[in-house]
Design a protein around this motif. Structure first.
Motif, PDB file in Angstrom:
ATOM      1  N   LEU A  56       0.828  -1.205   0.000  1.00  0.00           N
ATOM      2  CA  LEU A  56       0.000   0.000   0.000  1.00  0.00           C
ATOM      3  C   LEU A  56       0.863   1.256   0.000  1.00  0.00           C
ATOM      4  CD1 LEU A  56      -2.807   1.303   0.155  1.00  0.00           C
ATOM      5  CD2 LEU A  56      -2.664   1.115   2.659  1.00  0.00           C
ATOM      6  N   LEU A  93      -5.824  -2.929  -0.763  1.00  0.00           N
ATOM      7  CA  LEU A  93      -5.726  -2.000  -1.890  1.00  0.00           C
ATOM      8  C   LEU A  93      -7.100  -1.527  -2.342  1.00  0.00           C
ATOM      9  CD1 LEU A  93      -2.954  -3.805  -3.963  1.00  0.00           C
ATOM     10  CD2 LEU A  93      -2.738  -1.573  -2.848  1.00  0.00           C
ATOM     11  N   THR A 100      -6.799  -3.129  -9.250  1.00  0.00           N
ATOM     12  CA  THR A 100      -5.959  -4.298  -8.990  1.00  0.00           C
ATOM     13  C   THR A 100      -5.986  -5.286 -10.150  1.00  0.00           C
ATOM     14  OG1 THR A 100      -7.797  -5.401  -7.858  1.00  0.00           O
ATOM     15  CG2 THR A 100      -6.236  -4.157  -6.486  1.00  0.00           C
TER      16      THR A 100
END
Length: 242
Positions: A56, A93, A100
């Motif tokens: 992250l 995320l 993603t």
């Protein structure tokens, strides 16, 4: 917090998913592809220990480059092999608003498939061959694992798929193989965003020599790129992909 093992990072990837992406190459792979050009990623040991928070923090650092549809891609090795880490990281995320993507052959611990797929926007799914015998010959695994992953995709995945195939001369560089490819992927037509034929190259030969391993395809020439483009166009036309 769960720990992952990282092989390397590419910060400005342009081909492994939509937009500009940061690519995390995770350590470990259950397949032994004859043409693997990253044999140093195969073992689960080695690499650098990382956490979801580390991923992250990297995403936040490069966020300005993700305008539009860019984001984070997990590749390998085979990212599904680190299923618990991947599932937790993807969830983190998505909670923070990132796009993603996973670059996978579909082999891993299916215990985590549902959570992984529900937090993934794009799958780059590599179809190694088009029969069980072809898989055994090319990657030293049965095709069952690939079909199991497709079953989970059908149940839980809401995003888009890029189906990919590395075309090796003398193995799948013909229309008969492409017809089998089409039969496998056409049930997922509504999820397909792209189909890519990736021409086999010989860049891995030197790496195998460097690490003292025998390269099984050392006598196979690089795939003719024009023929690969022609066969890709054939697949796309049969699937009515623009």
């Amino acid at each position: 917090m769960v720990i992952g093992r990282l092989h390397s990072i590419e910060t400005m990837g342009l081909v492994d998913g939509p937009g500009i992406r940061t690519i995390f190459f995770l350590q470990g792979c259950p397949l032994r592809c004859l043409y693997c050009h990253n044999p140093d990623t195969q073992t689960l040991q080695g690499g650098t220990e990382i956490t979801p928070d580390f991923v992250l923090s990297k995403a936040k650092r490069y966020k300005t480059y993700y305008r539009g549809n860019g984001g984070i891609t997990f590749s390998g090795g085979e990212p599904l092999l680190q299923g618990e880490f991947l599932a937790e990281t993807l969830k983190l995320l998505k909670e923070n608003g990132y796009n993603t993507c996973i670059d996978t052959s579909g082999y891993g611990n299916e215990k985590y498939f549902k959570d992984i797929l529900e937090n993934t926007d794009t799958i780059l799914l590599d179809v190694k061959s088009f029969s069980n015998q072809g898989y055994i010959e090319m990657v030293k695994q049965k095709m069952d694992g690939f079909f199991t992953f497709l079953e989970y995709i059908e149940k839980y995945f809401k995003g888009k798929i890029w189906f990919r195939h590395v075309m090796v001369p003398g193995f799948t560089d013909n229309r008969e193989s492409m017809d089998k490819f089409i039969e496998i992927i056409k049930p997922y037509r509504d999820k397909i965003e792209r189909v890519e034929i990736l021409p086999y190259h010989v860049m891995g030969v030197a790496k195998y020599k460097e690490i003292g391993k025998d390269y099984k395809l050392k006598d196979v020439p690089a795939m003719n790129k024009e023929k690969a483009v022609m066969l890709e166009s054939y697949v796309r036309s049969k699937l009515n992909l623009n």
